[in-house]
Design a protein around this motif. Structure first.
Motif, PDB file in Angstrom:
ATOM      1  N   ARG A  17       0.822  -1.209   0.000  1.00 31.51           N
ATOM      2  CA  ARG A  17       0.000   0.000   0.000  1.00 31.51           C
ATOM      3  C   ARG A  17       0.858   1.262   0.000  1.00 31.51           C
ATOM      4  NH1 ARG A  17      -4.751   0.270   4.315  1.00 31.51           N
ATOM      5  NH2 ARG A  17      -5.327  -1.541   3.032  1.00 31.51           N
ATOM      6  N   ARG A  18       1.975   1.237   0.709  1.00 25.42           N
ATOM      7  CA  ARG A  18       2.833   2.417   0.776  1.00 25.42           C
ATOM      8  C   ARG A  18       3.393   2.761  -0.599  1.00 25.42           C
ATOM      9  NH1 ARG A  18       5.161   5.693   4.112  1.00 25.42           N
ATOM     10  NH2 ARG A  18       7.217   6.549   3.711  1.00 25.42           N
ATOM     11  N   ILE A  19       3.841   1.746  -1.311  1.00 23.27           N
ATOM     12  CA  ILE A  19       4.381   1.980  -2.656  1.00 23.27           C
ATOM     13  C   ILE A  19       3.299   2.536  -3.570  1.00 23.27           C
ATOM     14  CG2 ILE A  19       5.223   0.810  -4.724  1.00 23.27           C
ATOM     15  CD1 ILE A  19       6.897  -0.973  -2.899  1.00 23.27           C
ATOM     16  N   LEU A  20       2.111   1.983  -3.502  1.00 25.69           N
ATOM     17  CA  LEU A  20       1.014   2.450  -4.360  1.00 25.69           C
ATOM     18  C   LEU A  20       0.656   3.899  -4.048  1.00 25.69           C
ATOM     19  CD1 LEU A  20      -1.330  -0.684  -4.393  1.00 25.69           C
ATOM     20  CD2 LEU A  20       0.291   0.053  -6.151  1.00 25.69           C
ATOM     21  N   THR A  21       0.692   4.262  -2.768  1.00 25.85           N
ATOM     22  CA  THR A  21       0.402   5.645  -2.397  1.00 25.85           C
ATOM     23  C   THR A  21       1.468   6.592  -2.926  1.00 25.85           C
ATOM     24  OG1 THR A  21      -0.674   4.856  -0.371  1.00 25.85           O
ATOM     25  CG2 THR A  21      -0.118   7.193  -0.482  1.00 25.85           C
ATOM     26  N   LEU A  22       2.733   6.192  -2.819  1.00 28.20           N
ATOM     27  CA  LEU A  22       3.818   7.012  -3.359  1.00 28.20           C
ATOM     28  C   LEU A  22       3.678   7.176  -4.866  1.00 28.20           C
ATOM     29  CD1 LEU A  22       6.811   5.585  -1.281  1.00 28.20           C
ATOM     30  CD2 LEU A  22       5.956   7.935  -1.202  1.00 28.20           C
TER      31      LEU A  22
ATOM     32  N   SER B 138       2.012  10.650  -9.694  1.00 29.09           N
ATOM     33  CA  SER B 138       1.063  10.939 -10.765  1.00 29.09           C
ATOM     34  C   SER B 138       0.432  12.316 -10.600  1.00 29.09           C
ATOM     35  CB  SER B 138      -0.028   9.857 -10.795  1.00 29.09           C
ATOM     36  OG  SER B 138      -0.964  10.122 -11.821  1.00 29.09           O
ATOM     37  N   LEU B 139       0.038  12.648  -9.382  1.00 29.79           N
ATOM     38  CA  LEU B 139      -0.590  13.952  -9.130  1.00 29.79           C
ATOM     39  C   LEU B 139       0.400  15.097  -9.342  1.00 29.79           C
ATOM     40  CD1 LEU B 139      -2.700  13.139  -5.949  1.00 29.79           C
ATOM     41  CD2 LEU B 139      -3.583  13.733  -8.209  1.00 29.79           C
ATOM     42  N   GLN B 140       1.631  14.916  -8.863  1.00 24.91           N
ATOM     43  CA  GLN B 140       2.631  15.969  -9.038  1.00 24.91           C
ATOM     44  C   GLN B 140       2.846  16.288 -10.513  1.00 24.91           C
ATOM     45  OE1 GLN B 140       6.012  14.313  -6.991  1.00 24.91           O
ATOM     46  NE2 GLN B 140       5.550  15.347  -5.064  1.00 24.91           N
TER      47      GLN B 140
ATOM     48  N   ALA C  37      11.603  -2.787  -9.969  1.00 29.18           N
ATOM     49  CA  ALA C  37      10.247  -2.654 -10.486  1.00 29.18           C
ATOM     50  C   ALA C  37       9.629  -1.314 -10.120  1.00 29.18           C
ATOM     51  CB  ALA C  37       9.380  -3.794  -9.949  1.00 29.18           C
ATOM     52  N   THR C  38       9.820  -0.874  -8.868  1.00 28.67           N
ATOM     53  CA  THR C  38       9.137   0.347  -8.431  1.00 28.67           C
ATOM     54  C   THR C  38       9.692   1.597  -9.100  1.00 28.67           C
ATOM     55  OG1 THR C  38      10.601   0.474  -6.484  1.00 28.67           O
ATOM     56  CG2 THR C  38       8.461  -0.603  -6.203  1.00 28.67           C
ATOM     57  N   VAL C  39      10.994   1.635  -9.343  1.00 27.07           N
ATOM     58  CA  VAL C  39      11.565   2.801 -10.017  1.00 27.07           C
ATOM     59  C   VAL C  39      11.050   2.896 -11.454  1.00 27.07           C
ATOM     60  CG1 VAL C  39      13.694   3.834 -10.890  1.00 27.07           C
ATOM     61  CG2 VAL C  39      13.619   2.942  -8.566  1.00 27.07           C
ATOM     62  N   SER C  40      10.997   1.760 -12.147  1.00 27.01           N
ATOM     63  CA  SER C  40      10.474   1.782 -13.514  1.00 27.01           C
ATOM     64  C   SER C  40       8.988   2.097 -13.519  1.00 27.01           C
ATOM     65  CB  SER C  40      10.732   0.442 -14.207  1.00 27.01           C
ATOM     66  OG  SER C  40      10.024  -0.608 -13.587  1.00 27.01           O
ATOM     67  N   LEU C  41       8.265   1.575 -12.527  1.00 28.27           N
ATOM     68  CA  LEU C  41       6.833   1.851 -12.453  1.00 28.27           C
ATOM     69  C   LEU C  41       6.589   3.322 -12.120  1.00 28.27           C
ATOM     70  CD1 LEU C  41       4.157   0.428 -12.779  1.00 28.27           C
ATOM     71  CD2 LEU C  41       4.154  -0.065 -10.335  1.00 28.27           C
ATOM     72  N   ASN C  42       7.433   3.907 -11.268  1.00 27.50           N
ATOM     73  CA  ASN C  42       7.298   5.332 -10.973  1.00 27.50           C
ATOM     74  C   ASN C  42       7.531   6.168 -12.225  1.00 27.50           C
ATOM     75  OD1 ASN C  42       7.088   7.544  -8.896  1.00 27.50           O
ATOM     76  ND2 ASN C  42       9.094   8.021  -9.724  1.00 27.50           N
TER      77      ASN C  42
ATOM     78  N   VAL D 286       1.370  13.808   0.260  1.00 26.82           N
ATOM     79  CA  VAL D 286       2.731  13.682   0.779  1.00 26.82           C
ATOM     80  C   VAL D 286       2.731  13.810   2.294  1.00 26.82           C
ATOM     81  CG1 VAL D 286       5.001  14.772   0.875  1.00 26.82           C
ATOM     82  CG2 VAL D 286       3.878  14.463  -1.325  1.00 26.82           C
ATOM     83  N   VAL D 287       2.051  14.827   2.806  1.00 26.86           N
ATOM     84  CA  VAL D 287       2.094  15.143   4.232  1.00 26.86           C
ATOM     85  C   VAL D 287       1.302  14.140   5.068  1.00 26.86           C
ATOM     86  CG1 VAL D 287       1.441  16.857   5.965  1.00 26.86           C
ATOM     87  CG2 VAL D 287       2.496  17.589   3.808  1.00 26.86           C
TER      88      VAL D 287
END
Length: 372
Positions: A191-196, A201-203, A316-321, A363-364
């Motif tokens: 869940r933490r990764i998905l939230t990040l 995406s929003l930024q 995986a997470t860096v490429s997905l980001n 973020v906060v």
């Protein structure tokens, strides 16, 4: 870092010459902006897919081949006879170019010790800051003096130089852990990764509502010409470079959470200043400087936070980001294009401000962790 400069300039180049592309190809500015939107769609699909398909390939071969394709794609674009051919060339080029940024980050993780990864990754991502600080203004200058074809030739030539240097300097034998379907499943359960990833995406979405149409918006709101537009791009990029340098220096002491919150707040302050000062060039340019301080540093901190969230899933997470960033580019540029075509030039800023406000709240609140 130089490879990221080439990649970033290749991705963002149309934003620096939208009026020249529109006039030279006989299309509207909104249609010219679709070069960024469609390119971002290809990039967001290609980044995780290619990370999976190429995870066993030596990083030196992979990264240099990617740069070669980017260089040749830009050179070929200079000779495109019409809009359709240019679009196809761009999509083909970026389908391979999607590899570079996430795999460069992965290669850094293989070269430097864990305690140095935060600052080093921020340094490598300076290439994207430089792409905005130097690359996009260079594209704007070249398009104004030599046409959009000359701009593409310039970017392609720099790409060839980067390809040669990387081939000569990057060590061989760098291979990452294979990315499997189990890896993606583990990412989906975190869940933490998905939230990040949602924050990323929003930024990006919020910024690209305005950034894609920087030039036309400045012209429409303030009457700015090519020199003034290139100046604003340069301010944005130089401040992004400075912000990333600052972030790379303070992140190891402050932690990625505090650093991320600080630079996301700067982005929001800058875009809010742009919005409420619309029509006043000097004030808008000053607001862009504040915005610029945050954009690259925030992205770098997102990468660092994803790596530290679960180092075993970093490939995986860096490429997905990176993929999520391109999703944001596609959404933001499409929304910005719709507003621009409708003549709602002021509304672009208000929408951007609203989205970035939501990003800061996430973020906060949703990713709060003083130790990461």
């Amino acid at each position: 870092m130089l490879g990221n400069f080439v990649t970033g300039t290749s991705v963002l180049a149309p934003a620096g010459m939208l009026p020249d592309l529109a006039a030279g190809l006989g299309v509207t500015i909104r249609d010219a902006g679709l070069l960024i939107t469609f390119g971002a769609i290809v990039l967001c699909i290609g980044s995780p897919l290619t990370a999976w398909l190429t995870s066993r390939i030596d990083r030196r071969l992979l990264l240099t081949t990617t740069l070669a394709v980017l260089a040749l794609g830009n050179l070929a674009s200079a000779f495109a006879p019409n809009y359709a051919v240019l679009l196809v060339l761009r999509l083909a080029m970026l389908s391979v170019g999607a590899l570079y940024t996430p795999q460069a980050a992965g290669a850094v993780a293989l070269i430097v010790p864990p305690e140095s990864r935060g600052g080093t990754m921020a340094y490598v991502f300076l290439g994207w800051s430089l792409a905005v600080a130097l690359g996009v203004p260079l594209v704007t200058f070249a398009a104004d003096h030599a046409g959009w074809r000359g701009a593409y030739l310039t970017v392609g030539s720099i790409g060839l130089i980067s390809f040669i240097l990387l081939w000569l300097r990057l060590p061989s034998g760098l291979t990452a852990a294979p990315v499997s379907l189990r890896t993606w499943a583990a990412v989906g359960r975190n869940r933490r990764i998905l939230t990040l990833l949602g924050v990323s995406s929003l930024q990006t979405s919020g910024q690209f509502v305005v950034f894609t149409f920087f030039g036309p918006l400045l012209t429409g709101l303030t009457g700015a010409g090519p020199r003034e537009i290139a100046l604003v791009f340069a301010i944005y990029g130089v401040c992004g470079f400075v912000g990333n340098v600052i972030a790379s220096r303070i992140v190891d002491g402050w932690g990625a959470y505090r650093t991320s919150a600080l630079f996301t707040a700067l982005m929001l302050a800058g875009i809010a200043g742009w919005t409420f000062a619309a029509g006043h060039f000097a004030v808008m340019a000053a607001a862009v400087a504040v915005w610029g301080l945050g954009f690259a540093a925030s992205n770098s901190m997102q990468q660092v936070r994803l790596v530290t969230a679960d180092p075993m899933l970093a490939g995986a997470t860096v490429s997905l980001n990176t993929s999520v960033l391109y999703v944001g580019q596609a959404i933001g540029s499409a929304l910005g294009g719709t507003l621009f075509a409708a003549g709602l030039l002021h509304v672009n800023g208000y929408v951007s401000t609203a989205v970035l406000t939501l990003a800061l709240c996430m973020v906060v609140v949703a990713t709060r962790d003083r130790n990461a």
